[in-house]
Enzyme design. Structure first.
Site, PDB file in Angstrom:
ATOM      1  N   LYS A   1      13.543  35.499  41.988  1.00  0.00           N
ATOM      2  CA  LYS A   1      14.406  36.180  43.246  1.00  0.00           C
ATOM      3  C   LYS A   1      14.446  37.171  44.305  1.00  0.00           C
ATOM      4  O   LYS A   1      15.093  36.786  45.127  1.00  0.00           O
ATOM      5  CB  LYS A   1      15.589  37.346  42.061  1.00  0.00           C
ATOM      6  CG  LYS A   1      16.851  37.607  42.792  1.00  0.00           C
ATOM      7  CD  LYS A   1      17.822  37.174  42.275  1.00  0.00           C
ATOM      8  CE  LYS A   1      19.428  37.029  42.577  1.00  0.00           C
ATOM      9  NZ  LYS A   1      20.114  35.866  42.501  1.00  0.00           N
TER      10      LYS A   1
ATOM     11  N   HIS B   1      -5.086  43.748  30.973  1.00  0.00           N
ATOM     12  CA  HIS B   1      -4.149  42.396  32.700  1.00  0.00           C
ATOM     13  C   HIS B   1      -3.887  43.071  34.144  1.00  0.00           C
ATOM     14  O   HIS B   1      -3.974  44.478  33.830  1.00  0.00           O
ATOM     15  CB  HIS B   1      -2.792  42.999  31.535  1.00  0.00           C
ATOM     16  CG  HIS B   1      -2.450  43.037  29.924  1.00  0.00           C
ATOM     17  ND1 HIS B   1      -2.172  40.347  30.207  1.00  0.00           N
ATOM     18  CD2 HIS B   1      -2.603  42.398  28.959  1.00  0.00           C
ATOM     19  CE1 HIS B   1      -2.929  40.632  29.273  1.00  0.00           C
ATOM     20  NE2 HIS B   1      -2.560  41.083  28.018  1.00  0.00           N
TER      21      HIS B   1
ATOM     22  N   GLU C   1      -2.376  41.816  36.143  1.00  0.00           N
ATOM     23  CA  GLU C   1      -1.340  41.392  36.707  1.00  0.00           C
ATOM     24  C   GLU C   1       0.165  42.933  36.043  1.00  0.00           C
ATOM     25  O   GLU C   1       0.969  42.589  37.194  1.00  0.00           O
ATOM     26  CB  GLU C   1      -0.116  40.413  36.319  1.00  0.00           C
ATOM     27  CG  GLU C   1      -0.247  39.916  34.469  1.00  0.00           C
ATOM     28  CD  GLU C   1      -1.272  40.050  33.473  1.00  0.00           C
ATOM     29  OE1 GLU C   1      -2.153  39.880  33.567  1.00  0.00           O
ATOM     30  OE2 GLU C   1      -1.185  39.411  32.635  1.00  0.00           O
TER      31      GLU C   1
ATOM     32  N   CYS D   1      -7.068  38.344  28.972  1.00  0.00           N
ATOM     33  CA  CYS D   1      -6.865  38.445  27.665  1.00  0.00           C
ATOM     34  C   CYS D   1      -7.366  37.478  26.679  1.00  0.00           C
ATOM     35  O   CYS D   1      -8.358  36.704  26.899  1.00  0.00           O
ATOM     36  CB  CYS D   1      -5.512  39.105  27.982  1.00  0.00           C
ATOM     37  SG  CYS D   1      -5.114  40.116  25.846  1.00  0.00           S
ATOM     38  N   TYR D   2      -6.665  36.611  25.941  1.00  0.00           N
ATOM     39  CA  TYR D   2      -6.354  35.320  25.451  1.00  0.00           C
ATOM     40  C   TYR D   2      -7.069  34.758  25.888  1.00  0.00           C
ATOM     41  O   TYR D   2      -8.072  33.954  25.728  1.00  0.00           O
ATOM     42  CB  TYR D   2      -5.435  35.061  25.058  1.00  0.00           C
ATOM     43  CG  TYR D   2      -5.283  33.944  23.571  1.00  0.00           C
ATOM     44  CD1 TYR D   2      -5.726  33.813  22.861  1.00  0.00           C
ATOM     45  CD2 TYR D   2      -5.115  32.719  23.663  1.00  0.00           C
ATOM     46  CE1 TYR D   2      -6.274  33.252  21.476  1.00  0.00           C
ATOM     47  CE2 TYR D   2      -5.539  31.300  23.847  1.00  0.00           C
ATOM     48  CZ  TYR D   2      -6.305  31.720  21.978  1.00  0.00           C
ATOM     49  OH  TYR D   2      -6.358  30.699  21.266  1.00  0.00           O
TER      50      TYR D   2
ATOM     51  N   SER E   1      28.974  30.705  45.254  1.00  0.00           N
ATOM     52  CA  SER E   1      29.986  31.722  45.376  1.00  0.00           C
ATOM     53  C   SER E   1      29.637  32.818  45.832  1.00  0.00           C
ATOM     54  O   SER E   1      31.132  33.782  45.744  1.00  0.00           O
ATOM     55  CB  SER E   1      28.782  31.578  43.435  1.00  0.00           C
ATOM     56  OG  SER E   1      27.668  31.855  43.923  1.00  0.00           O
ATOM     57  N   GLY E   2      28.659  33.128  46.178  1.00  0.00           N
ATOM     58  CA  GLY E   2      28.919  33.568  47.394  1.00  0.00           C
ATOM     59  C   GLY E   2      28.069  35.351  47.093  1.00  0.00           C
ATOM     60  O   GLY E   2      27.459  35.877  48.068  1.00  0.00           O
ATOM     61  N   GLY E   3      27.057  34.404  45.842  1.00  0.00           N
ATOM     62  CA  GLY E   3      25.231  35.445  45.673  1.00  0.00           C
ATOM     63  C   GLY E   3      24.810  34.239  46.644  1.00  0.00           C
ATOM     64  O   GLY E   3      24.834  33.484  47.355  1.00  0.00           O
ATOM     65  N   VAL E   4      23.928  35.586  46.220  1.00  0.00           N
ATOM     66  CA  VAL E   4      21.904  35.253  47.135  1.00  0.00           C
ATOM     67  C   VAL E   4      21.623  34.075  46.951  1.00  0.00           C
ATOM     68  O   VAL E   4      21.765  33.581  47.898  1.00  0.00           O
ATOM     69  CB  VAL E   4      21.481  35.875  46.907  1.00  0.00           C
ATOM     70  CG1 VAL E   4      20.253  36.201  47.914  1.00  0.00           C
ATOM     71  CG2 VAL E   4      21.920  37.872  46.742  1.00  0.00           C
ATOM     72  N   ASP E   5      21.689  33.768  46.121  1.00  0.00           N
ATOM     73  CA  ASP E   5      21.202  32.084  45.615  1.00  0.00           C
ATOM     74  C   ASP E   5      22.285  30.991  46.199  1.00  0.00           C
ATOM     75  O   ASP E   5      21.319  30.123  47.152  1.00  0.00           O
ATOM     76  CB  ASP E   5      21.033  31.582  44.134  1.00  0.00           C
ATOM     77  CG  ASP E   5      20.356  32.672  43.174  1.00  0.00           C
ATOM     78  OD1 ASP E   5      19.492  34.039  44.118  1.00  0.00           O
ATOM     79  OD2 ASP E   5      20.262  33.360  42.283  1.00  0.00           O
ATOM     80  N   SER E   6      23.384  30.695  45.921  1.00  0.00           N
ATOM     81  CA  SER E   6      24.306  29.655  46.278  1.00  0.00           C
ATOM     82  C   SER E   6      23.963  29.593  47.785  1.00  0.00           C
ATOM     83  O   SER E   6      23.809  28.504  49.119  1.00  0.00           O
ATOM     84  CB  SER E   6      25.534  29.636  45.744  1.00  0.00           C
ATOM     85  OG  SER E   6      25.971  31.001  46.540  1.00  0.00           O
ATOM     86  N   SER E   7      23.890  30.571  48.393  1.00  0.00           N
ATOM     87  CA  SER E   7      23.793  30.953  49.809  1.00  0.00           C
ATOM     88  C   SER E   7      23.062  30.120  50.530  1.00  0.00           C
ATOM     89  O   SER E   7      22.639  30.728  51.347  1.00  0.00           O
ATOM     90  CB  SER E   7      24.745  32.138  50.654  1.00  0.00           C
ATOM     91  OG  SER E   7      25.381  32.811  49.538  1.00  0.00           O
TER      92      SER E   7
ATOM     93  N   GLY F   1      -1.874  35.756  26.027  1.00  0.00           N
ATOM     94  CA  GLY F   1      -1.203  35.282  24.027  1.00  0.00           C
ATOM     95  C   GLY F   1      -1.262  36.417  23.508  1.00  0.00           C
ATOM     96  O   GLY F   1      -2.220  36.714  23.188  1.00  0.00           O
TER      97      GLY F   1
END
Ligand code: XMP
Length: 517
Positions: A373, A173, A175, A83-84, A227-233, A55
């Site tokens: 994603k 870090h 990560e 770290c923090y 919508s034809g996008g990945v998420d909504s499909s 942080g």
């Protein structure tokens, strides 16, 4: 329920990466801002271990974010401070932190001085390894029960351990990718220290998500905007597996879609999946309401509200639906929880997060709220969606509206659709589609003079954009070679009437954003 890890966020820019690394180790985790964490919330989340993030604060200031005292007093869970997070753990347990006269930012080398469970299988005593540092404070005195297991030139206590209480701290870090073995170190913490199994697979997530949706929805109906996008499909196919015919998908033609989009979606979902799908042509309604509107945020608000009008109308048409499904992702959820607790600056009201009108009559079903994603893509594959769909570039809900700065007209939309199709065709033929996160054309509200076939032209400028990214939150422009850009520009100017000049956008995010509006 799968084993889980709680990440307490102190506002680091890279906290999300901790979550990604833990999930890559096959362990479910969630990020909670430090202010919201109490003994009760920890107990109800029931983690097998806790990670304290980095942080921007310094423990040496008067008032600084703290981990809840109960974490160290009552809960008896393993803790990894980064770290923090490490510094506050040390300070809260009675150690001493001072401002270092030698700050360390970026690449640093750690010397491994003693064996530690975090290093098993990766680092041995006497070795030196690269890590990524970003801190201005240093530990001067360890709390009781801790030992030093690694150091750097300027940090005598770069990694510390209290094996009895299972408390560990790293000043760097782990990560970020610049700490090459950081992912393995985090995996050691969650598996060897916390004892988590690696059962968090997409198959397991799918089963949990299906059970949750059934539980939330009961026997009510759900409307899902495709919508034809990945998420909504992915949402649609997941819901179909969960609740079958209680799902009604709606594909709304806003008039601001890309070329061929409507046909592709209808053929995939109706034809291949046999999912009930209503195809609504609402282009007059959308374009009518956007007539004369130039402000990007007003465009988004109008489009968001019109989508809801359409969904509610369609819900009535099928005799009512209590729920609306949305493809909200984890970064949207985290970004909308402000670290400072105060209102954070709205850069854009992405409509699947904050832009829904308050008067909406349906409750939300958001089965992807916990996923990044790339995990959504993994879930899509798990659900058997074709690679061509799973690998599709993201496309924003407001569609081409936010790629036409200024007023939107049907004529401009036609021009942009054609230019965009030529550009994507060139990208596909060059075999570059999968190397790019998102690529699209933008139609600028600028006309320039040109000469074509000995005649003067005075037409629009088209800007091309292509970016690489892992999550859309930061991005870099794609370094096309000049031959590619020249070929795409020539084809667009030759094939699309109304455009006589093409430029390429080389802005990264930040300071730019991916879309132009
Ligand atoms: P920006 O432009 O904010 O975009 O860098 C990041 C990602 O989000 C998409 N985007 C949107 N998606 N509604 C959406 O559903 C929106 O209003 C919206 N604005 C941007 C953008 O395409 C990129 O993938």
């Amino acid at each position: 329920m799968s084993d889980r890890i709680l990440i307490i966020d102190f506002g680091s820019q890279v906290t999300q990466l901790i979550a990604r690394r833990v999930r890559e180790a096959g362990v479910y985790c969630e990020i909670h801002p430090f202010q919201s964490v109490t003994e009760a919330t920890v107990r109800s989340f029931a983690p097998k271990g806790v990670i304290l993030s980095g942080g921007p604060a310094s423990v040496t200031e008067d008032t600084t974010p703290r981990a809840p005292e109960e974490l160290f007093e009552n809960l008896g869970l393993p803790v990894l401070g980064i770290c923090y997070g490490n510094q506050t753990m040390v300070a809260q347990l009675g150690g001493r932190i001072t401002i270092s006269d030698h700050q360390e930012f970026g690449r640093a080398m750690v010397d491994v001085t003693e064996d530690c469970v975090l290093f098993e299988g990766i680092w041995a005593v006497g070795e030196t390894h690269q890590v990524w540092m970003s801190h201005g404070d240093r530990i001067d005195a360890l709390p009781e029960g801790f030992r030093r297991v690694a150091k750097t030139e300027s940090a005598p206590y770069a990694v510390i351990a209290n094996d009895e209480r299972k408390y560990y701290g790293v000043l760097f870090h782990p990560e970020v990718v610049h700490t090459p073995q950081g992912g393995a170190l985090l995996a050691n913490f969650v598996h060897r220290v916390c004892g988590c199994d690696n059962a968090w697979t997409m198959e397991a997530f799918k089963q949990e998500a299906i059970a949750k949706v059934r539980n939330q929805v009961g026997d009510d109906r759900v409307i899902c905007g495709l919508s034809g996008g990945v998420d909504s499909s992915v949402v649609a196919v997941l819901l179909h597996e969960a609740i079958g015919d209680q799902l009604q998908c709606v594909f709304v033609d806003t008039g601001m879609l890309r070329a061929g989009e409507a046909e592709e979606v209808v053929s995939l979902f109706k034809g291949h999946y046999n999912i009930p799908l209503i195809h609504v042509d609402a282009s007059d309604e959308f374009l009518g309401k956007l007539d004369g509107v130039t402000d990007p945020e007003r465009k988004r608000k109008i489009i968001g509200a019109t989508f809801i009008d359409v969904f509610e109308r369609e819900a009535k048409g099928i005799g009512g639906a209590g729920f609306l499904a949305q493809g909200t992702l984890y970064p949207d959820v985290i970004e909308s929880v402000s670290f400072t607790g105060g209102p954070s600056v709205t850069i854009k009201s992405h409509h699947n997060v904050g832009g829904l009108p308050e008067r909406m009559n349906m409750d939300l079903v958001e089965p992807l709220r916990e996923l990044f994603k790339d995990e959504v893509r993994g879930l899509g594959r798990e659900l058997g969606l074709p690679d061509t769909l799973v690998g599709r570039h993201p496309f924003p809900g407001p569609g081409l509206a936010i790629r036409i700065p200024g007023e939107i007209t049907r004529e401009k939309l036609d021009i942009l659709r054609k230019a965009d199709a030529v550009y994507l065709d060139e990208i596909r033929s060059a075999g570059l589609y999968d190397a790019i996160w998102q690529a699209f054309a933008v139609l600028l509200p600028v006309q320039t003079v040109g000469v074509m076939g000995d005649a003067r032209t005075y037409e629009s400028v088209c800007a091309l954009r292509a970016v690489t990214s892992t999550d859309g939150m930061t991005a870099d422009y794609y370094p096309f070679d000049h031959t590619f850009l020249g070929r795409a520009a020539t084809r667009i100017i030759n094939e699309v009437r109304g455009i006589n000049r093409v430029v390429y956008d080389i802005t990264s995010k930040p300071p730019g954003t991916i879309e132009w509006e």
